[in-house]
Design an enzyme around this catalytic site. Sequence first.
Site, short mmCIF file in Angstrom:
data_model
loop_
_atom_site.label_atom_id
_atom_site.label_comp_id
_atom_site.label_asym_id
_atom_site.label_seq_id
_atom_site.Cartn_x
_atom_site.Cartn_y
_atom_site.Cartn_z
N SER A 175 -9.73 -1.03 7.24
CA SER A 175 -9.24 -1.02 5.93
C SER A 175 -8.18 -2.10 5.24
O SER A 175 -8.11 -2.05 4.00
CB SER A 175 -8.17 0.35 5.91
OG SER A 175 -8.92 1.50 5.83
N SER B 70 -9.49 1.40 3.11
CA SER B 70 -8.87 2.26 2.29
C SER B 70 -7.86 1.55 1.52
O SER B 70 -7.12 1.95 0.56
CB SER B 70 -8.06 3.34 3.20
OG SER B 70 -7.05 2.71 3.90
N LYS C 49 0.71 -1.23 -0.12
CA LYS C 49 0.02 -0.09 0.09
C LYS C 49 0.81 1.14 -0.01
O LYS C 49 1.97 1.16 0.78
CB LYS C 49 -0.86 0.09 1.06
CG LYS C 49 -2.06 1.13 1.42
CD LYS C 49 -2.64 1.04 2.48
CE LYS C 49 -3.85 1.96 2.75
NZ LYS C 49 -4.78 1.67 3.74
#
Lengths: 67, 474
Positions: B181, B157, B82
Amino acid sequence: MADKFWLDKEAFLKIAETSGLDTADRHMDELYAFVQQMLSNLKDIEDLNLEGMEPFMPALPAKEGSR
Amino acid sequence: MTSPELCFLSAAQIGRLFQKKELSPFEVTEAHLKRMELLEPALNSFITVLADQALAAAREAEQEILAGRYRGPLHGVPLGLKDLYCTKGIKTTSGSKLFDAFTPAFDSTVAARLKAAGTILLGKLNMHPLAYGPTGENGEYGDMHNPWNPALIAGGSSGGCGSAAASSECTLTMGSDTGGSIRIPSALCGLVGFKPTYGRLSRYGLTPLAWSQDHAGPIVRTVEDCALVMNAAAGYDPEDPTSLDVAVPDYTRCLTGEMKGLRVGVPREYLDVPLDSQVKTIVWKAIGRLSDLGAIISDVSWPIYRYCTAIASAIQMAEATAYHSQLIRTHGSRIYPPVRLRLEAGFFLSASDYVQAQRARSLFYRESLNLFKEVDLLAGPTVPVTALKIGTTRVNVGDKTSGVIGLLTQYTRPFNLNGFPAITVPCGFSDAGLPIGLQLAGRPLEDETVLRAAYAYEQSTDWHLRRPPLGIQA
């Protein structure tokens, strides 16, 4: 502020200005509505009996020295 | 094996083939890069692709393995991070163009440990801007798309992790989780997502959203891969003040397929919030499967659950606004508008609101521990709906209309607030062919119990073997 979970527009703009936000920005009305919603959600916390409760701190286990 | 078949292999399978020298890291890396080329126009999982660097690293891994310098089961396995994991010399944007030119001079601890384990970094994955949202929509780098239906959200997310792992653009991905997330995109994309006990994985070098609720963790296709990542990445880190200085077990040893006698509670309060009827049917069927496997299922009561969103949101908003306060003041108009709204709202919380929320959190923690005297695990849905259409802001579930943020995070947030370990595993599909996740949560530092149960469930089904229809024949 008559109610701690509600802000009048004047108080809202004062806090916004103090916080360094651009109070002339056109999204201020949207932010005002969002803030009212956020503050009303805090009411839930008031329902809880927090007597004897200290602020949360992660309960870290004692060091084992075993990295 | 064809190129897509190579991409569908788990890290554990790839590792075994590498060790036997029946497959090379270069072949596997090349196959993944081809797959990214094919699928990225539809998915937009990546912000930065590191093709040349990945091929060079794969060649090096191949030589090391051939020379007998095998580093372990993740050596040569493709990875995506990420884009809030700092990576030395590699752009790290946190999903915002404001940081498009930010190139860290150091690796986050987790990135460094996975590098040391020999993984091949394919690139940095797209995410909800500043990790502040559960949908994986991003007005700056583009929305992430769900591989099961690209018109739908991948979840957030860590949406790029979800779309890249589910589409097999990456074998392993690492996300972060402040309100769900990791688990939300995993559930919506048909993956395994693990948020370990708070402090188990270092947060050093991850852009914070809310320090006290942020967790690092894997988003992968199997529970075994989760365990392998934990083996390589977990452990004390003096750079993270909340890192736990406790021994790290071999997480693969708990993957016995056995869960007989484990006490699994299903909070009845989970039914007091909006829940899609198909999701409910499928998740409760999965809980029935846990019973077939020997778990003792019981209905439990967790009254403080209903306060979780209010407590967790107040803390998250105060911390996120504090961290980003300078950015909001100097570049507010350039922040993705839905994120800007939440960040600015945090200025209107008082110090006493924050402290009251932290006191309520202590109560929540105590009640959570009490609940776990009755059970070893809690089970329920990860997300109350299947993936939503991109752009959705409100959803009707039954006779209730809910905002997307609250809805998507209603089952995941409690375990950010108390820091207990929680995992999502695929447990079925809706009539529209969309994945549904089962969430299992355990006591703090009993990550192994969570992994053990998740593995036993996974191995008794074939949900984790299903692949999205994208690029199967390519």
